[in-house]
Design a protein around this motif. Structure first.
Motif, short mmCIF file in Angstrom:
data_model
loop_
_atom_site.label_atom_id
_atom_site.label_comp_id
_atom_site.label_asym_id
_atom_site.label_seq_id
_atom_site.Cartn_x
_atom_site.Cartn_y
_atom_site.Cartn_z
N ASN A 164 42.51 40.20 40.86
CA ASN A 164 41.48 39.81 39.91
C ASN A 164 42.14 39.11 38.73
O ASN A 164 42.94 39.70 38.02
CB ASN A 164 40.70 41.03 39.42
N ASN A 197 35.89 34.98 36.56
CA ASN A 197 36.84 35.80 37.30
C ASN A 197 37.16 35.20 38.67
O ASN A 197 36.25 34.88 39.44
CB ASN A 197 36.29 37.21 37.48
N ASN A 204 43.91 40.39 33.87
CA ASN A 204 42.89 41.41 33.66
C ASN A 204 43.14 42.30 32.47
O ASN A 204 42.20 42.84 31.89
CB ASN A 204 42.76 42.28 34.91
N ASN A 223 38.68 36.15 42.18
CA ASN A 223 38.94 37.34 42.98
C ASN A 223 39.48 36.95 44.34
O ASN A 223 38.93 36.06 45.01
CB ASN A 223 37.66 38.15 43.19
#
Length: 652
Positions: free
Chosen positions: A327, A334, A31, A336
């Motif tokens: 994340n 992405n 991230n 998650n």
């Protein structure tokens, strides 16, 4: 028990396996090297863009609330056609996707900042404790959310997100109107230093209300201390709520026609005092993982008189909700991951009245997990699971005189696909289990010596379109329930001298088929228009009432609205809400007549100049008479007639 645990374990394994197989070849960077997700909704128990969640989510933000001129949270929710309302003139309950007034409070989960407002007994959540000046936005998730929220998230979730300002500023609000209604609100926030800040708010409101012997008075105060430094966040919050209300009682059909404002009670009332304490802590562990948790305690005491009998109900609820969030940015999007637990200990005790001696201690342990895995840049899949175990130590002089330990468990799994072919369109499909456990009131007034958990499954498909000038949301769904927990007026009494006929039962299976459409258009620079339509075909699918409609559920509801900027300072808001015909609550066999459909017209004029905002809100402009709650045994509660409220607010 073992089978359900095994199924839950397998669902977790599916999440982990999918994530493990996908991650090694796909993770490009973490991230820190990517732009953060746009924070729009947190109903998914982590901040996400609403289009990344494969569900029908509507956001009512503070500008929508301001434009409507609404002065209470109840008024805001009444104006949403996807939410059906039942009100016995003692506080409204809200139903999403087809539940009657007696079921609504236990099948629609209401949250404030993710904290449950639903009680461990059947009492409705006290949303009047939340003044509008505290609300940043309201997130309405239509559809089951059994994996993320578990118990009671059957028809949907209403998550009220409150403000947490850090800079110096505040507001003062004054209002008055029909039925001698008055309200005062104030809030203020400021920084102590670069890391610490505080927020204070208070409100007081009172009204004689539409009906006689239905006056209400409510007050609340809240203080919040918060800390934020880089990846570390902390807050401590305390609030106090005091509500006093007279109960006007039900009317017969003849009394309703004669004078809907009359009262059938001169002594019944309810007085509730609640104290809530919250601690929250979140910490980034590394560039991908974060820990978040909240500990809260609710101490509530209600005393009053109902049906001529005085009683006190005290409640305590301690909850701890830790979770881990990951994340990752991959070549396809992405990834998650969410792992969490919901732990709670609740106590409820009844003193006096016909429930004297009833008590319950409830322990709930839940584990859940969810993963959003990108297959391509346009396509994600979502998979998750939850397992919940609940123990009730219940006592009732009539049905559980020796006391009983009732142990139940339930599980939920989900799978969804989320497809975004371009920036304007999103398509999704989703299947998810749901469940709810019986409350102490329901268990103690049943013939089953312990009701089984209600279980079900929801299927949904939807399409969202958005552009600079318009948006459109369409969804189709099917909700199937088994062992639905309802009050059946035709069932045998739990004990010979029981106060009412009937009992709480696990009913026959039922099914709800529905269609939702929500459209919004910026027609001209100064004119915004919108329309909503909701259709529900609900029926029993087993037993003696097979094929019969579920009572108190209108097949058709809708809303049209517009906001027009007359000048740079003057704005006109208008809405019309329609509710179709429906059988009276309790008429499971559909033997009686349906209540007539009705439409309510509301309007507001808003004037803003510098830091001042003045609003005039007119509800039920045509003074339409309608029934806000009605029962097959001849009890009716009238809806409120024409009313107005003038408010003035100053922000500094």
């Amino acid at each position: 028990m073992r089978t359900m645990k095994k199924q839950f374990t397998l669902s977790i394994a599916a999440v982990l396996t999918a994530s493990y197989l996908y991650t090694p070849n796909a993770i490009a960077e973490q991230n820190a090297q990517s732009k953060p997700l746009e924070v729009i909704v947190v109903t998914g128990r982590q901040a996400k863009n609403d289009l990344d969640i494969p569900s029908n989510i509507k956001v009512i933000d503070s500008s929508d609330i301001e434009a409507s001129g609404a002065t209470t949270l109840e008024d805001v929710l009444r104006g949403q056609s996807g939410i059906q309302v039942s009100d016995t003139n003692s506080g409204a309950v809200f139903s999403i996707r087809g539940f009657n007034g007696g079921q609504a409070a236990n099948n629609t989960l209401i949250l404030i900042d993710g904290r449950r407002l639903n009680n461990i007994d059947i009492a409705a959540p006290a949303i009047s404790a939340i003044p509008l000046n505290r609300i940043e936005r309201i997130e309405v998730l239509s559809g089951s959310a059994g994996v993320l929220y578990g118990d009671q998230a059957v028809g949907g979730v209403i998550n009220i997100i409150t403000k947490s300002p850090t800079d110096a500023g505040g507001s003062v609000y004054l209002a008055g109107g029909s039925f001698d209604s008055q309200e005062v609100r104030a809030d203020y926030s400021n920084r102590i230093n670069a890391d610490w800040s505080y927020y204070l708010t208070a409100n007081h409101q009172k009204s004689d209300s539409y009906r006689r012997h239905n006056a209400s008075e409510t007050g609340s105060i809240l203080g919040r201390l918060q800390y934020e430094n880089g990846d570390t966040r902390f807050f401590a919050e305390s609030s106090y709520y005091d509500s006093d209300r007279e109960y006007a009682g039900s009317l017969t059909k003849e009394q309703l026609k004669q004078d809907p404002r009359q009262s059938n009670s001169t002594t019944d009332y309810g007085h509730q005092i609640s104290k809530v304490y919250r601690l929250g802590y979140s910490q980034a562990i590394n560039k991908a993982w974060a820990f978040d948790s909240e500990l809260n305690f609710n101490d509530s005491n209600t005393n009053g008189s109902s049906f001529g009998s005085s009683a006190t109900n005290s409640r305590e609820l301690l909850r701890f909700t830790p979770k881990l969030i990951a994340n990752y940015k991959t070549d396809s999007g992405n990834l998650n991951l969410l792992f969490g637990s919901d732990l709670s200990l609740g106590k409820s005790e009844f003193i006096g009245g016909f429930t004297n001696g009833r008590s319950n201690t409830q322990k709930l342990v839940s584990l859940y997990t969810q993963a959003t895995v990108p297959l391509t840049k346009e396509l994600d899949y979502i998979v998750g699971g939850r397992y919940s175990d609940i123990t009730d130590e219940i006592k009732d002089p009539n049905t559980f005189a020796q006391g009983a330990d009732l142990d139940n468990d339930a599980h939920a799994v989900e799978f969804g696909l989320n497809y975004r072919p371009n920036t304007n369109n999103r398509l999704y499909v989703r299947a998810e289990d749901n469940f709810r456990f019986a409350k102490v009131d329901e268990q103690a007034y049943s013939n089953a010596n312990g009701l089984k958990p209600q279980t079900g499954r929801s299927y949904e498909a939807g399409w969202d379109f958005s552009s600079q000038k318009q948006s459109l949301k369409i969804s189709l769904y099917q909700l199937e329930l088994e062992d639905e927990i309802v009050f059946d007026p035709s069932a045998e009494k739990p004990y010979p001298d029981a106060r009412w006929n009937g009992a709480n039962v696990n009913a026959e299976a039922s099914k709800r088929l529905g269609f939702d459409a929500d459209w919004n258009l910026q027609l001209f620079e100064k004119l915004n228009v919108g329309a909503e339509y909701h259709y529900i075909d609900s029926e029993f699918t087993e037993g003696t009432n097979k094929g019969k409609e579920l009572p108190w559920i209108a097949k058709n509801t809708g809303r049209v609205f517009s906001t027009y900027d007359l000048t740079d300072s003057l704005q006109l808001f208008t809405e019309a809400n329609y509710v179709g015909k429906r059988f009276l609550e309790g008429d499971n066999a559909n033997t009686g007549e349906k209540l007539d459909s009705y439409a309510l017209l509301n309007t507001a004029i808003n004037y803003r100049k510098n830091n001042w905002l003045a609003s005039l809100r007119l509800d039920n402009l045509l003074d339409k008479e309608y029934v806000s709650a009605g029962y097959s045994y001849g009890a009716f509660y009238p809806g409120e007639g024409r009313s107005w409220k003038l408010s003035l607010q100053y922000q500094f």
